[in-house]
Design a protein around this motif. Structure first.
Motif, mmCIF file in Angstrom:
data_model
loop_
_atom_site.group_PDB
_atom_site.id
_atom_site.type_symbol
_atom_site.label_atom_id
_atom_site.label_comp_id
_atom_site.label_asym_id
_atom_site.label_seq_id
_atom_site.Cartn_x
_atom_site.Cartn_y
_atom_site.Cartn_z
ATOM 1 N N GLY A 199 0.804 -1.216 0.000
ATOM 2 C CA GLY A 199 0.000 0.000 0.000
ATOM 3 C C GLY A 199 0.837 1.266 0.000
ATOM 4 N N SER A 200 0.119 2.387 0.116
ATOM 5 C CA SER A 200 0.766 3.696 0.062
ATOM 6 C C SER A 200 0.281 4.593 1.194
ATOM 7 N N LEU A 201 1.137 5.524 1.572
ATOM 8 C CA LEU A 201 0.791 6.576 2.531
ATOM 9 C C LEU A 201 1.532 7.837 2.125
ATOM 10 N N ARG A 202 0.977 8.995 2.500
ATOM 11 C CA ARG A 202 1.684 10.251 2.316
ATOM 12 C C ARG A 202 1.787 10.956 3.654
ATOM 13 N N LEU A 203 3.005 11.194 4.067
ATOM 14 C CA LEU A 203 3.254 11.932 5.296
ATOM 15 C C LEU A 203 3.410 13.416 4.981
ATOM 16 N N SER A 204 2.937 14.244 5.907
ATOM 17 C CA SER A 204 3.094 15.692 5.781
ATOM 18 C C SER A 204 3.751 16.235 7.035
ATOM 19 N N CYS A 205 4.482 17.302 6.877
ATOM 20 C CA CYS A 205 5.130 17.977 8.007
ATOM 21 C C CYS A 205 4.978 19.477 7.785
ATOM 22 N N VAL A 206 4.207 20.110 8.659
ATOM 23 C CA VAL A 206 3.979 21.545 8.551
ATOM 24 C C VAL A 206 4.904 22.270 9.525
ATOM 25 N N ALA A 207 5.597 23.279 9.012
ATOM 26 C CA ALA A 207 6.524 24.057 9.835
ATOM 27 C C ALA A 207 5.867 25.351 10.315
ATOM 28 N N SER A 208 6.331 25.831 11.474
ATOM 29 C CA SER A 208 5.764 27.052 12.056
ATOM 30 C C SER A 208 6.359 28.313 11.443
ATOM 31 N N ILE A 209 7.375 28.141 10.598
ATOM 32 C CA ILE A 209 7.995 29.283 9.925
ATOM 33 C C ILE A 209 8.058 28.990 8.427
ATOM 34 N N SER A 210 8.403 29.995 7.673
ATOM 35 C CA SER A 210 8.593 29.776 6.247
ATOM 36 C C SER A 210 9.744 28.799 6.036
ATOM 37 N N ILE A 211 9.532 27.819 5.157
ATOM 38 C CA ILE A 211 10.589 26.834 4.934
ATOM 39 C C ILE A 211 11.510 27.248 3.792
ATOM 40 N N ARG A 212 11.252 28.407 3.196
ATOM 41 C CA ARG A 212 12.084 28.841 2.076
ATOM 42 C C ARG A 212 13.542 28.964 2.475
ATOM 43 N N GLY A 213 13.759 29.339 3.738
ATOM 44 C CA GLY A 213 15.133 29.555 4.189
ATOM 45 C C GLY A 213 15.747 28.377 4.935
#
Length: 121
Positions: A16-30
């Protein structure tokens, strides 16, 4: 300080498949490098995949051609798409953010709380 919140783990059958997500509290551009690590019971934490600020990727041999790491700077989110899952992929998966800064340069690492992935045979 950077806070990381993972989601998307769960129980899935082999193949099977899964997609994990990770949300950051700051902009991840840097954020210089972001990655996924995992820790199975009784084992050390190991690298799964990383992605740099230039979107260069690196994978553990055990997940190459099955997992894909990506980052969405607009959503401040890191992803891990996991396909063809195997029972040996069972572990707690952790999101990591590495920021290189300061004089002399140093790397500051931040970790999420982890999300459980269980693959049944």
């Amino acid at each position: 300080q950077v806070q990381l919140v993972e989601s998307g783990g769960g129980l899935v059958q082999a193949g099977g498949s899964l997609r994990l997500s990770c949300v950051a509290s700051i902009s991840i551009r840097g954020i210089n490098v972001m990655g996924w690590y995992r820790q199975a019971p009784g084992k050390q934490r190991e690298l799964v995949a990383t992605i740099t600020i230039t979107s260069s990727t690196n994978y553990a041999d055990s997940v190459k051609d099955r997992f894909t790491i990506s980052r969405d700077n607009a959503k401040n989110t890191l992803y891990l798409e996991m396909n063809s899952l195997k029972p040996e992929d069972t572990a707690v998966y952790y999101c990591n953010a590495g920021i290189i800064r300061g004089i002399p340069l140093r790397r500051d690492d931040y970790w999420g709380q982890g999300t459980q992935v269980t693959v049944s045979s």
